[in-house]
Design a protein around this motif. Structure first.
Motif, PDB file in Angstrom:
ATOM      1  N   VAL A  18      71.659  76.789  39.755  1.00 38.38           N
ATOM      2  CA  VAL A  18      71.945  77.362  38.300  1.00 38.38           C
ATOM      3  C   VAL A  18      71.711  78.650  38.898  1.00 38.38           C
ATOM      4  O   VAL A  18      72.180  79.159  37.541  1.00 38.38           O
ATOM      5  N   ILE A  19      70.567  79.855  38.937  1.00 37.70           N
ATOM      6  CA  ILE A  19      71.141  80.683  38.163  1.00 37.70           C
ATOM      7  C   ILE A  19      71.756  81.741  38.938  1.00 37.70           C
ATOM      8  O   ILE A  19      72.657  82.389  38.429  1.00 37.70           O
ATOM      9  N   THR A  33      62.148  70.759  48.238  1.00 42.86           N
ATOM     10  CA  THR A  33      63.593  71.350  48.820  1.00 42.86           C
ATOM     11  C   THR A  33      64.625  71.356  48.111  1.00 42.86           C
ATOM     12  O   THR A  33      65.557  72.231  47.708  1.00 42.86           O
ATOM     13  N   ILE A  34      65.115  69.990  47.655  1.00 45.14           N
ATOM     14  CA  ILE A  34      66.624  69.966  47.185  1.00 45.14           C
ATOM     15  C   ILE A  34      65.856  70.424  45.759  1.00 45.14           C
ATOM     16  O   ILE A  34      66.801  71.496  45.064  1.00 45.14           O
ATOM     17  N   ARG A  35      64.500  70.618  44.713  1.00 43.00           N
ATOM     18  CA  ARG A  35      64.344  71.590  43.493  1.00 43.00           C
ATOM     19  C   ARG A  35      64.734  72.957  43.432  1.00 43.00           C
ATOM     20  O   ARG A  35      65.336  73.411  42.859  1.00 43.00           O
ATOM     21  N   LEU A  36      64.894  73.144  44.921  1.00 45.92           N
ATOM     22  CA  LEU A  36      64.687  74.705  45.623  1.00 45.92           C
ATOM     23  C   LEU A  36      66.441  74.962  44.630  1.00 45.92           C
ATOM     24  O   LEU A  36      66.680  76.334  44.774  1.00 45.92           O
ATOM     25  N   PHE A  37      66.927  73.995  45.891  1.00 44.99           N
ATOM     26  CA  PHE A  37      68.370  74.305  46.170  1.00 44.99           C
ATOM     27  C   PHE A  37      69.544  74.293  44.448  1.00 44.99           C
ATOM     28  O   PHE A  37      69.664  75.110  44.728  1.00 44.99           O
ATOM     29  N   ILE A  38      68.283  73.167  44.235  1.00 43.05           N
ATOM     30  CA  ILE A  38      69.287  73.267  42.491  1.00 43.05           C
ATOM     31  C   ILE A  38      68.747  73.991  41.423  1.00 43.05           C
ATOM     32  O   ILE A  38      69.902  74.741  41.143  1.00 43.05           O
ATOM     33  N   THR A  39      67.914  74.710  42.027  1.00 45.57           N
ATOM     34  CA  THR A  39      67.419  75.536  40.754  1.00 45.57           C
ATOM     35  C   THR A  39      68.071  76.948  41.125  1.00 45.57           C
ATOM     36  O   THR A  39      68.579  77.847  40.503  1.00 45.57           O
ATOM     37  N   SER A  40      68.343  77.511  42.560  1.00 47.66           N
ATOM     38  CA  SER A  40      69.064  78.353  42.765  1.00 47.66           C
ATOM     39  C   SER A  40      70.374  79.001  42.752  1.00 47.66           C
ATOM     40  O   SER A  40      71.114  79.572  42.345  1.00 47.66           O
TER      41      SER A  40
END
Length: 127
Positions: free
Chosen positions: A126-127, A117-124
């Protein structure tokens, strides 16, 4: 062919023993047993202070139409790999076995953040 037996360089046979820790004092099963020992009182006090500091729960007047769930202390002695005592851990848990479906069963919530979940938020972000 020269074998290890002939040279005298034998490897020690390792035997896995899952019962290598001798428990002199088992973990308490109830509050009255744990309250007799200072180490368990300190563990309960530390846990209760942590719950208050984090704002996990708040004290409110219960509605008369709702059933009140009880709580229980769970005790566990954490040990190091060599068997020495690392710390005493106490947890305050709710007794959810008195909940009824469609009445108070759906109101239980425990927020847990997982790494994906944390990776998803960080990825979004960054994008």
């Amino acid at each position: 062919m020269v074998t290890r037996l002939q040279t005298g360089k034998l490897k020690l046979k390792t035997v896995c023993n899952l019962q290598h820790i001798v428990v002199e004092d088992p973990d308490p099963t109830c509050f009255t047993m744990a309250n007799k020992h200072k180490c368990w009182r300190d563990a309960m006090s530390a846990k209760f202070q942590a719950l208050q500091q984090q704002g996990t729960c708040e004290l409110v007047q219960p509605p008369k139409s709702q059933t009140i769930l009880g709580c229980k202390w769970i005790y566990k002695t954490k040990r190091n790999s060599d068997g020495t005592i690392a710390r005493y851990k106490a947890r305050l848990v709710a007794q959810g076995n008195r909940q009824e479906y469609d009445i108070d069963y759906t109101e239980t919530f425990s927020p847990v953040t997982k790494l994906p979940t944390i990776r998803l938020f960080i990825t979004s972000a960054v994008i």
